[in-house]
Design a protein around this motif. Structure first.
Motif, PDB file in Angstrom:
ATOM      1  N   ALA A 111       0.326  -5.161 -14.300  1.00 58.28           N
ATOM      2  CA  ALA A 111       1.476  -4.893 -15.163  1.00 58.28           C
ATOM      3  C   ALA A 111       2.690  -5.705 -14.728  1.00 58.28           C
ATOM      4  O   ALA A 111       3.427  -6.241 -15.566  1.00 58.28           O
ATOM      5  N   SER A 112       2.899  -5.813 -13.420  1.00 55.75           N
ATOM      6  CA  SER A 112       4.034  -6.591 -12.910  1.00 55.75           C
ATOM      7  C   SER A 112       3.922  -8.049 -13.320  1.00 55.75           C
ATOM      8  O   SER A 112       4.913  -8.674 -13.707  1.00 55.75           O
ATOM      9  N   PHE A 145       0.838  -1.203   0.000  1.00 57.80           N
ATOM     10  CA  PHE A 145       0.000   0.000   0.000  1.00 57.80           C
ATOM     11  C   PHE A 145       0.875   1.257   0.000  1.00 57.80           C
ATOM     12  O   PHE A 145       0.617   2.213  -0.743  1.00 57.80           O
ATOM     13  N   GLY A 146       1.908   1.255   0.843  1.00 52.86           N
ATOM     14  CA  GLY A 146       2.804   2.399   0.924  1.00 52.86           C
ATOM     15  C   GLY A 146       3.510   2.657  -0.393  1.00 52.86           C
ATOM     16  O   GLY A 146       3.693   3.814  -0.802  1.00 52.86           O
ATOM     17  N   GLY A 197      -8.931   4.940 -15.527  1.00 54.00           N
ATOM     18  CA  GLY A 197      -9.140   3.853 -14.591  1.00 54.00           C
ATOM     19  C   GLY A 197      -8.007   2.846 -14.694  1.00 54.00           C
ATOM     20  O   GLY A 197      -7.131   2.954 -15.561  1.00 54.00           O
ATOM     21  N   ALA A 198      -8.033   1.844 -13.824  1.00 58.25           N
ATOM     22  CA  ALA A 198      -6.938   0.875 -13.763  1.00 58.25           C
ATOM     23  C   ALA A 198      -6.759   0.150 -15.099  1.00 58.25           C
ATOM     24  O   ALA A 198      -5.645   0.049 -15.617  1.00 58.25           O
ATOM     25  N   ALA A 248      -2.726   0.509  -7.633  1.00 53.22           N
ATOM     26  CA  ALA A 248      -2.390  -0.830  -7.135  1.00 53.22           C
ATOM     27  C   ALA A 248      -2.812  -1.913  -8.125  1.00 53.22           C
ATOM     28  O   ALA A 248      -2.030  -2.809  -8.460  1.00 53.22           O
ATOM     29  N   ILE A 249      -4.063  -1.846  -8.597  1.00 52.81           N
ATOM     30  CA  ILE A 249      -4.560  -2.862  -9.526  1.00 52.81           C
ATOM     31  C   ILE A 249      -3.733  -2.866 -10.808  1.00 52.81           C
ATOM     32  O   ILE A 249      -3.271  -3.919 -11.276  1.00 52.81           O
ATOM     33  N   ALA A 250      -3.526  -1.665 -11.376  1.00 54.67           N
ATOM     34  CA  ALA A 250      -2.777  -1.574 -12.630  1.00 54.67           C
ATOM     35  C   ALA A 250      -1.331  -2.028 -12.452  1.00 54.67           C
ATOM     36  O   ALA A 250      -0.780  -2.737 -13.297  1.00 54.67           O
TER      37      ALA A 250
END
Length: 263
Positions: free
Chosen positions: A104-105, A58-59, A139-140, A98-100
């Motif tokens: 992507a990762s 999150f951070g 959006g994501a 976060a979602i994107a």
């Protein structure tokens, strides 16, 4: 001439000028996450470590969004948002970032594991995901297409720019680790991560944000979504210092050439 010509120098100048502001944002987020994560691990064992991992993720996403928002803020030559305001402005985008970022990762990791080249291609074309969300309001899922269209036509320039940036960052981390050799191994890694992250993350965010602005301008796109009801002379409108469009001859009318009005 490439639209990215001189972007690293511009990013460095912006980074130096607002160094204290950027570093404060980065350091506070890194420090809070690191301290809370350590306390959770000590207090709750494996469960605490798991919660600490979630907090760290999150951070990381909050830091990305906050730094891009900070660079967007100072492009006009002044700091309008302090630390708290920057974090609050970034919070609504953390979920999409976060979602994107996770998607992507996964995609980039699979591409690198196959034959490397697909991973590098995805890494290049998806490099504008975070500014597309935080600045462009995507959006994501939409951010993937937005990033791809932004990079398209300039992929080699983008790839070369980030190769140089990552080489600089690697050298910086090596220097920091060498300076901290006197510390015990565990403490050295902890301090090196915090210090390197604090110093490196703002510069990387500055480069990414400036590349995004330059590429959207090169494509004739709008970097930031227009505010509802915005017109000429208003932020997010048609342009500063120009008259608002009104009734009159259309753009194809010969009488419109040389006159003020929307093209």
């Amino acid at each position: 001439m490439s639209p990215l010509s001189g972007v690293l120098g511009e990013a460095w100048a912006l980074y130096r000028r607002y160094f204290a502001h950027f570093i404060l944002i980065s350091f506070v987020i890194y420090l809070v996450v690191a301290v809370v994560t350590a306390l959770l691990s000590l207090a709750a064992g494996s469960w605490g470590a798991f919660l600490g991992l979630l907090l760290s993720l999150f951070g990381m996403f909050l830091l990305q969004a906050a730094l891009v928002k900070a660079v967007q803020d100072v492009r006009d030559g002044r700091v309008d948002l302090d630390l708290g305001q920057t974090v609050r402005a970034a919070l609504p985008y953390v979920g999409s970032v976060a979602i994107a970022s996770i998607l992507a990762s996964i995609g980039i990791t699979i591409g690198l594991a196959l034959i490397i080249v697909p991973g590098l291609i995805l890494l290049t074309f998806w490099s504008m995901i975070v500014p597309s969300i935080v600045i462009g309001g995507a959006g994501a899922i939409e951010s993937f297409g937005r990033s791809w269209r932004t990079v398209r036509g300039h992929a080699w320039n983008v790839f070369g720019t980030f190769v140089v940036v990552f080489l600089i960052l690697i050298v910086g981390e090596i220097v920091i680790s060498a300076i901290l050799l006197a510390l015990p191994y565990a403490w050295r890694n902890f301090v090196a991560d915090v210090v390197a992250g604090t110093l490196v993350a703002p510069y990387l965010a500055t480069v990414v944000t400036l590349v995004y602005y330059r590429l959207t301008a090169a494509h004739g796109q709008t970097a930031e979504p227009a505010a509802p009801g915005a017109g000429y002379g208003q932020p997010g409108g048609y342009g500063y210092g120009q008259p608002s469009p009104g009734p009159g001859p259309g753009p194809a009318d010969p009488g419109d050439y040389g006159q003020h009005g929307p093209a």
